[in-house]
Design an enzyme around this catalytic site. Sequence first.
Site, PDB file in Angstrom:
ATOM      1  N   CYS A   2       0.856  -1.176   0.000  1.00 40.17           N
ATOM      2  CA  CYS A   2       0.000   0.000   0.000  1.00 40.17           C
ATOM      3  C   CYS A   2       0.894   1.229   0.000  1.00 40.17           C
ATOM      4  O   CYS A   2       2.087   1.138   0.253  1.00 40.17           O
ATOM      5  CB  CYS A   2      -0.851   0.009   1.251  1.00 40.17           C
ATOM      6  SG  CYS A   2      -1.803  -1.502   1.456  1.00 40.17           S
ATOM      7  N   GLY A 101       1.783  -2.846   5.252  1.00 34.91           N
ATOM      8  CA  GLY A 101       2.434  -4.026   5.824  1.00 34.91           C
ATOM      9  C   GLY A 101       1.400  -5.019   6.326  1.00 34.91           C
ATOM     10  O   GLY A 101       0.222  -4.939   5.942  1.00 34.91           O
ATOM     11  N   LYS A 469       5.718 -10.380 -18.859  1.00 35.35           N
ATOM     12  CA  LYS A 469       5.185  -9.075 -19.290  1.00 35.35           C
ATOM     13  C   LYS A 469       3.820  -9.252 -19.927  1.00 35.35           C
ATOM     14  O   LYS A 469       2.886  -8.514 -19.663  1.00 35.35           O
ATOM     15  CB  LYS A 469       6.109  -8.393 -20.310  1.00 35.35           C
ATOM     16  CG  LYS A 469       7.381  -7.766 -19.854  1.00 35.35           C
ATOM     17  CD  LYS A 469       7.243  -6.612 -18.911  1.00 35.35           C
ATOM     18  CE  LYS A 469       7.135  -7.079 -17.496  1.00 35.35           C
ATOM     19  NZ  LYS A 469       8.331  -7.109 -16.690  1.00 35.35           N
ATOM     20  N   HIS A 488       9.395 -32.006 -24.449  1.00 35.06           N
ATOM     21  CA  HIS A 488       9.238 -32.788 -23.223  1.00 35.06           C
ATOM     22  C   HIS A 488       7.865 -32.573 -22.598  1.00 35.06           C
ATOM     23  O   HIS A 488       7.686 -32.887 -21.416  1.00 35.06           O
ATOM     24  CB  HIS A 488      10.362 -32.445 -22.239  1.00 35.06           C
ATOM     25  CG  HIS A 488      11.727 -32.777 -22.773  1.00 35.06           C
ATOM     26  ND1 HIS A 488      12.135 -34.077 -23.005  1.00 35.06           N
ATOM     27  CD2 HIS A 488      12.754 -31.992 -23.167  1.00 35.06           C
ATOM     28  CE1 HIS A 488      13.369 -34.066 -23.501  1.00 35.06           C
ATOM     29  NE2 HIS A 488      13.766 -32.810 -23.616  1.00 35.06           N
TER      30      HIS A 488
END
Length: 588
Positions: A2, A101, A469, A488
Site C-alpha cells: 500500500c 504491511g 510481461k 518434453h
Amino acid sequence: MCGIIGYTGNKDAGPMLLESLKKMEYRGYDSAGFGILHGGALRVMKDAGRIAEIARKVGISDEKGNTGIAHTRWATHGGVSQNNAHPHVSCDASIAVVHNGIIENYQELSSQLKAEGHRFASETDTEVIAHLLEKHYREGNHLKAFQETAKQLKGTFAFLALFDDKPGLILGARKDAPLIIGVGKGGNFIASDIVSFIEQTDRVVFLKDYEIASITANKIEVFTFDGEPVEFAPTHVAWEASDISKKEFAHYTLKEINEQARTLSAALDQDEEKINEFCITIKNAKNTIITASGTSFHAGMLMRYLLAKFAKIHAQSILASEIDQEIDLVEKDTLVIAISQSGETADVIGAVRKAASRGASVISIVNTAGSSLTRESKITLYINCGPEIGVAATKSFTSQLAIIYDIVFRLAGLEEKRAQLRDLSKHVEIILSQDTSIREIAKRYKITSDFYFIGRGLHFPIALEGALKMKELSYIHAEGLAAGELKHGTLALVDAGTPVIAINPGDETYDETLNNIAEMKARGATIIAVTDKQNQLYNDVIEIPAVDSVFFPILEVIPLQMLAYYAAVERTLDPDYPRHLAKSVTVK
Ligand code: M6R
C-alpha cells in the site's frame, strides 16, 4: 504494497495528499482514503475504487485543514470495501491510522481489545493499531502511546496516525516497511515512497526499523521504540520531479519503455572503486547465490549464465521466496547477490536476512536509494534508472542487465565488450522506432488465449520475462520455455494457430531453436520471430539489430515489452495498473 502519506504544513492537506497519493497509486489501487485534521475535528473520507474517483466523490480538493494522512490500498486482510479502506479509527474516532504491511498478531490483539470493550468496524489487520493507540493514550502523551503500540505489533509495518487533540502533529513508526520523511519548506511529508513528495522536496530522511518520527510543519524528531531521541541528517535524492511525469506518453509504462536508450547508459555510470570492490567480492567468494523475485529474478538467471559462460564463475540463482529449501547450505563464506528494483520486496529482504544470519555476505543491485535492501548489503550498486512507476518492470530490467554485463565483462577481462556495451543505446532507438509494426502484431493476436515464448541459452530468461510481461499487462495466458524443453511436454498444447514468440537471433543457438520452431510449425503454430535473421518458417518478424551476439538479450526484451504493452492497450486495459498487482511487493 500500500502507499501511505502524511502532510503537515501551511497549505491545505487535502489537495496536497491527493496529488501525492496519485503518484503512489502504483503501490496499490483497490481503495483509498484520507484523514484530515481541521479546527480540532478529525474527518475521515474513504472508499473502494480508484483514487481520482474517490477524491471527487468526497470533495478532497476543497477540504480545509493543514494536517492529514492518506492511503492507497492493495488488499491483504479483508475484502475490497469502504469499511476495509484506510484510515481506520479508534472507537471514539479521535485517532486515525493508515498502514502499510501486515500485522501478524492482529487476531490475538483484536480478541484482547474486543474483550476490553473496543468495537471494530473492519476485517483488516490494521484496525488493531487504532485501538491500541486509544488504549495506551494518556492525555498529552502521544509519543508514549505510539511506543507502547509499536512494541506490541508483530509483522511488517509502517504506519501514520493523527490525534484530534493534537492539530499539526503526525506520528509515524517503521519496522520492515519503508517510511521516509520529506523535509519541505513551510511543511513536511512522511510517506512510504519518495515519488509521492518529490515534486515538493528532494531532502529526505530515511527512517530505520524500530524508529518513530514525530512531525509538525516546522519540527521533525525521531525516536527509538523506547523513546530515545535519534540523531538524523537529511540527504538529497537524485530523482528529479520531472522523472515522475508521463510527459507526452499515454502511459508511464510506454514512457519507461522509451527511456531505455538513456537509462542503459545511466546504469553504466558507476563509481569505479565501488564496482571494482563488487567484482572482487564475487571473485573471492567460495559459493555464490543470486536471489531475486519476478523480473529481477530473470535478470539474476541471466547473470548466472553470463558468469558461467564468460567469467567461468559458478553461481546458483534461487527465487527469493524459495530460499528456505537451500538455506542450510548457506555458510560464512557464501556470497548472496540480491537484485531488486524497489529494494523493498519482502521475499528478497527475508532471503538476505536468513542468509546473513548464517554468516553470508550480501551485496546488491538496486534502483531505490535508501531502500531496505541497501541497508542489508555490504555493497550496493544502483542501476540509476530513475523512478519506475509502471507496475510492470521495463527500464529497470535492462538497466539491471547493463550493470550485470559490465560486472561480468570486468570479471572476464573483456574490455572491448565493455566498450560495445556503452554503444548499445543507438540500437535501442532502432527497436523503439518499430512501434507501429509491433502494435500491428499486438492487434492481430489480441484475442488469442495463449502465447508461448521460447528461447535457448541466454534467450531463455528473456522468454520467461516476455511471458511475464504479456501475462501481467494483457492478462493473456503466456508461458516462457527453454526451446529445447518443448518436446518434453508443452508441445502437446500446440495447435493450429497457436502463437509462438520465438526469440531466435543469429547466434550459436540459432539452428537448434529453428528445429524447435519447425516442430511447432509442423503442428500448426504461428511463429512470431524476434530475430536479426529471416527464415521462411516465420509468419511475423520483429527485427532486432545484428549486434555482437552476447548483447541480443538486452535488445530482444524491448520489443517483447512493447508487444505486451500494446496487447494491453488493444484489449483496452490499463497497462500502468494491472489488476491484483502492486509495484513493490512488501508482503510475503
Ligand atoms: O522491486 P523488485 O525488483 O524486487 O520486484 C520484484 C517483482 O515483484 C517485480 O519484478 C515484478 O515481477 C514485476 N511487476 C514484473 O513486471
